[in-house]
Design a protein around this motif. Structure first.
Motif, PDB file in Angstrom:
ATOM      1  N   VAL A  61     -23.515  28.706  -3.735  1.00  0.00           N
ATOM      2  CA  VAL A  61     -24.626  29.371  -3.580  1.00  0.00           C
ATOM      3  C   VAL A  61     -24.308  30.805  -2.952  1.00  0.00           C
ATOM      4  N   LEU A  62     -23.568  30.802  -1.952  1.00  0.00           N
ATOM      5  CA  LEU A  62     -23.096  31.857  -1.320  1.00  0.00           C
ATOM      6  C   LEU A  62     -22.236  32.931  -2.022  1.00  0.00           C
ATOM      7  N   GLN A  63     -21.456  32.395  -3.084  1.00  0.00           N
ATOM      8  CA  GLN A  63     -20.801  33.237  -4.246  1.00  0.00           C
ATOM      9  C   GLN A  63     -21.848  33.757  -5.022  1.00  0.00           C
ATOM     10  N   GLU A  64     -22.760  33.159  -5.397  1.00  0.00           N
ATOM     11  CA  GLU A  64     -23.767  33.811  -6.206  1.00  0.00           C
ATOM     12  C   GLU A  64     -24.678  34.969  -5.743  1.00  0.00           C
ATOM     13  N   ASP A  65     -24.897  34.537  -4.256  1.00  0.00           N
ATOM     14  CA  ASP A  65     -25.430  35.528  -3.508  1.00  0.00           C
ATOM     15  C   ASP A  65     -24.496  36.811  -3.290  1.00  0.00           C
ATOM     16  N   ALA A  66     -23.325  36.723  -3.044  1.00  0.00           N
ATOM     17  CA  ALA A  66     -22.321  37.792  -2.771  1.00  0.00           C
ATOM     18  C   ALA A  66     -22.207  38.699  -4.115  1.00  0.00           C
ATOM     19  N   LYS A  67     -21.953  38.015  -5.280  1.00  0.00           N
ATOM     20  CA  LYS A  67     -22.124  38.733  -6.535  1.00  0.00           C
ATOM     21  C   LYS A  67     -23.539  39.381  -6.798  1.00  0.00           C
ATOM     22  N   LYS A  68     -24.541  38.910  -6.483  1.00  0.00           N
ATOM     23  CA  LYS A  68     -25.822  39.641  -6.684  1.00  0.00           C
ATOM     24  C   LYS A  68     -25.953  40.971  -5.681  1.00  0.00           C
ATOM     25  N   ALA A  69     -25.129  40.849  -4.409  1.00  0.00           N
ATOM     26  CA  ALA A  69     -25.082  41.955  -3.474  1.00  0.00           C
ATOM     27  C   ALA A  69     -23.933  42.902  -3.736  1.00  0.00           C
ATOM     28  N   GLY A  70     -23.298  42.603  -4.953  1.00  0.00           N
ATOM     29  CA  GLY A  70     -22.090  43.569  -5.400  1.00  0.00           C
ATOM     30  C   GLY A  70     -20.930  43.500  -4.564  1.00  0.00           C
ATOM     31  N   ILE A  71     -20.549  42.523  -3.924  1.00  0.00           N
ATOM     32  CA  ILE A  71     -19.531  42.085  -3.115  1.00  0.00           C
ATOM     33  C   ILE A  71     -18.168  41.714  -4.019  1.00  0.00           C
ATOM     34  N   PRO A  72     -17.381  42.398  -4.184  1.00  0.00           N
ATOM     35  CA  PRO A  72     -16.173  42.018  -4.832  1.00  0.00           C
ATOM     36  C   PRO A  72     -15.031  40.865  -4.113  1.00  0.00           C
ATOM     37  N   ILE A  73     -15.649  39.844  -3.896  1.00  0.00           N
ATOM     38  CA  ILE A  73     -14.708  38.958  -3.261  1.00  0.00           C
ATOM     39  C   ILE A  73     -15.100  37.481  -3.849  1.00  0.00           C
ATOM     40  N   THR A  74     -13.816  36.593  -3.981  1.00  0.00           N
ATOM     41  CA  THR A  74     -14.124  35.284  -4.525  1.00  0.00           C
ATOM     42  C   THR A  74     -13.940  34.302  -3.295  1.00  0.00           C
ATOM     43  N   ILE A  75     -14.794  33.412  -3.384  1.00  0.00           N
ATOM     44  CA  ILE A  75     -15.071  32.393  -2.305  1.00  0.00           C
ATOM     45  C   ILE A  75     -14.493  31.015  -2.892  1.00  0.00           C
ATOM     46  N   HIS A  76     -13.476  30.581  -2.073  1.00  0.00           N
ATOM     47  CA  HIS A  76     -13.124  29.124  -2.360  1.00  0.00           C
ATOM     48  C   HIS A  76     -13.577  27.990  -1.440  1.00  0.00           C
ATOM     49  N   THR A  77     -13.754  26.757  -1.767  1.00  0.00           N
ATOM     50  CA  THR A  77     -13.638  25.986  -0.876  1.00  0.00           C
ATOM     51  C   THR A  77     -12.866  25.245  -0.298  1.00  0.00           C
ATOM     52  N   GLY A  78     -12.910  24.644   1.055  1.00  0.00           N
ATOM     53  CA  GLY A  78     -11.873  24.169   1.923  1.00  0.00           C
ATOM     54  C   GLY A  78     -12.463  23.495   3.143  1.00  0.00           C
ATOM     55  N   ALA A  79     -11.855  23.329   4.075  1.00  0.00           N
ATOM     56  CA  ALA A  79     -12.227  22.793   5.187  1.00  0.00           C
ATOM     57  C   ALA A  79     -11.139  22.822   6.660  1.00  0.00           C
ATOM     58  N   GLU A  80     -11.482  23.129   7.391  1.00  0.00           N
ATOM     59  CA  GLU A  80     -10.484  22.726   8.653  1.00  0.00           C
ATOM     60  C   GLU A  80     -10.817  21.241   9.302  1.00  0.00           C
ATOM     61  N   VAL A  81      -9.913  20.658   9.139  1.00  0.00           N
ATOM     62  CA  VAL A  81     -10.079  19.054   9.358  1.00  0.00           C
ATOM     63  C   VAL A  81      -9.263  18.830  10.583  1.00  0.00           C
ATOM     64  N   GLU A  82      -9.990  18.584  11.651  1.00  0.00           N
ATOM     65  CA  GLU A  82      -9.475  17.932  12.816  1.00  0.00           C
ATOM     66  C   GLU A  82      -8.711  16.777  12.650  1.00  0.00           C
ATOM     67  N   ILE A  83      -7.320  16.674  12.843  1.00  0.00           N
ATOM     68  CA  ILE A  83      -6.789  15.607  12.572  1.00  0.00           C
ATOM     69  C   ILE A  83      -6.386  14.529  13.309  1.00  0.00           C
ATOM     70  N   ASN A  84      -6.748  13.288  13.475  1.00  0.00           N
ATOM     71  CA  ASN A  84      -6.727  12.292  14.334  1.00  0.00           C
ATOM     72  C   ASN A  84      -6.545  10.946  13.297  1.00  0.00           C
ATOM     73  N   PHE A  85      -6.729   9.692  14.181  1.00  0.00           N
ATOM     74  CA  PHE A  85      -6.493   8.669  13.349  1.00  0.00           C
ATOM     75  C   PHE A  85      -7.731   8.226  12.680  1.00  0.00           C
ATOM     76  N   GLU A  86      -9.150   9.010  13.339  1.00  0.00           N
ATOM     77  CA  GLU A  86     -10.296   8.870  12.566  1.00  0.00           C
ATOM     78  C   GLU A  86     -10.168   9.624  11.291  1.00  0.00           C
ATOM     79  N   ALA A  87      -9.766  10.642  11.082  1.00  0.00           N
ATOM     80  CA  ALA A  87      -9.397  11.350   9.713  1.00  0.00           C
ATOM     81  C   ALA A  87      -9.033  10.541   8.588  1.00  0.00           C
ATOM     82  N   LEU A  88      -7.884   9.442   8.821  1.00  0.00           N
ATOM     83  CA  LEU A  88      -7.602   8.917   8.157  1.00  0.00           C
ATOM     84  C   LEU A  88      -8.448   7.987   7.346  1.00  0.00           C
ATOM     85  N   ASN A  89      -9.483   7.719   7.943  1.00  0.00           N
ATOM     86  CA  ASN A  89     -10.397   6.866   7.275  1.00  0.00           C
ATOM     87  C   ASN A  89     -11.211   7.489   6.223  1.00  0.00           C
ATOM     88  N   PHE A  90     -11.409   8.784   6.091  1.00  0.00           N
ATOM     89  CA  PHE A  90     -11.980   9.545   5.001  1.00  0.00           C
ATOM     90  C   PHE A  90     -10.967  10.432   4.159  1.00  0.00           C
TER      91      PHE A  90
END
Length: 263
Positions: A61-90
């Protein structure tokens, strides 16, 4: 430049607080020459794990909005995952959820309580599961940076690193700046990111960062290497750290007479 680490998605973590702020952050990023930006909201911080589908939808959705606003940038998905033993569950074997731009690379956050040995175990467990860990802003982890040879060892094994632009301009203090410059001298930095949260402080404008980095002895090469690595990542190509030889401790610089006298 490819900004590997940002909190530009609004209403999902402690980053952007509104649609207008997200658009302005993207505008700032594009204005300083950023062509691609990775949306990396916090995942597993205090046990909160946003659904991957929600992150993808918000970025789309944000990429679509940026395009409408004429902003020349490409958004890619990712995450900043806190790494602990709980993270290994997902973080399941051979999955791509929470990885950057559909690749196997995943941005991993530690805390100041993270111990080197435990961190090593978790990073290598991720690698066994098919992930390529990228350690987010190692210069900010006190316990890890007490023994930076661990990071050197991890790089030798295939772990990558991402350092924050703000660290080079003193935003996180003199000690963090000293650490990140040491990592730069030893070619231990693979990617750069703004870690942008706002339009004011911690914003996505990397122009001052580029100036600061290129003042370092090998700064121009570092800037180019991070750009090249970012492009390789987006093209799903293999990335290898540029470290060579063996770890060597740096000797503290001797203070001159007046430096000793005045502090």
């Amino acid at each position: 430049m490819i900004d590997l680490h940002s909190h530009i998605l609004y209403d999902i973590d402690d980053g952007s607080k509104s649609f207008d702020m997200s658009i302005e952050m993207l505008r700032m990023a594009a204005a300083c020459g950023t062509t691609d930006i990775i949306a990396t909201p916090h995942v597993n911080r205090r046990g909160v794990v946003p659904e991957w589908s929600v992150i993808v939808e918000k970025a789309t959705v944000l990429q679509e909005d940026a395009k409408k606003a004429g902003i020349p940038i490409t958004i890619h998905t990712g995450a900043e995952v806190e790494i602990n033993f709980e993270a290994l569950n997902f973080l399941k074997e051979d999955a791509r959820d929470y990885c950057i731009a559909g690749s196997r690379y995943i941005l991993c956050e530690l805390t100041n309580q993270s111990e080197p040995k435990q961190t090593e175990h978790l990073l290598f467990e991720l690698m066994v599961r098919g992930y390529r860990p990228i350690l987010a802003h190692p210069e900010r982890y006190d316990r890890i940076m007490e023994k930076p040879r661990y990071i050197w060892k991890w790089l030798e094994k295939g772990v990558l690193t991402q350092c924050n632009g703000g660290s080079f301009v003193g935003y996180f203090g003199e000690e963090v700046q000293r650490r990140v410059e040491m990592l730069a001298r030893k070619d231990m930095i693979c990617f750069l990111g703004s870690d942008a949260h706002r339009t004011t402080v911690r914003n996505p404008d990397l122009a001052p960062v580029e100036v600061a980095i290129k003042k370092l002895t090998n700064g121009a090469a570092l800037w180019q290497r991070c750009e090249d690595n970012g492009r390789k990542l987006l093209n799903k190509k293999a990335i290898y750290p540029s470290i060579e030889g063996e770890w060597r401790e740096e000797k503290p610089k001797k203070k001159g007479f007046f430096a000793k006298l005045f502090g």
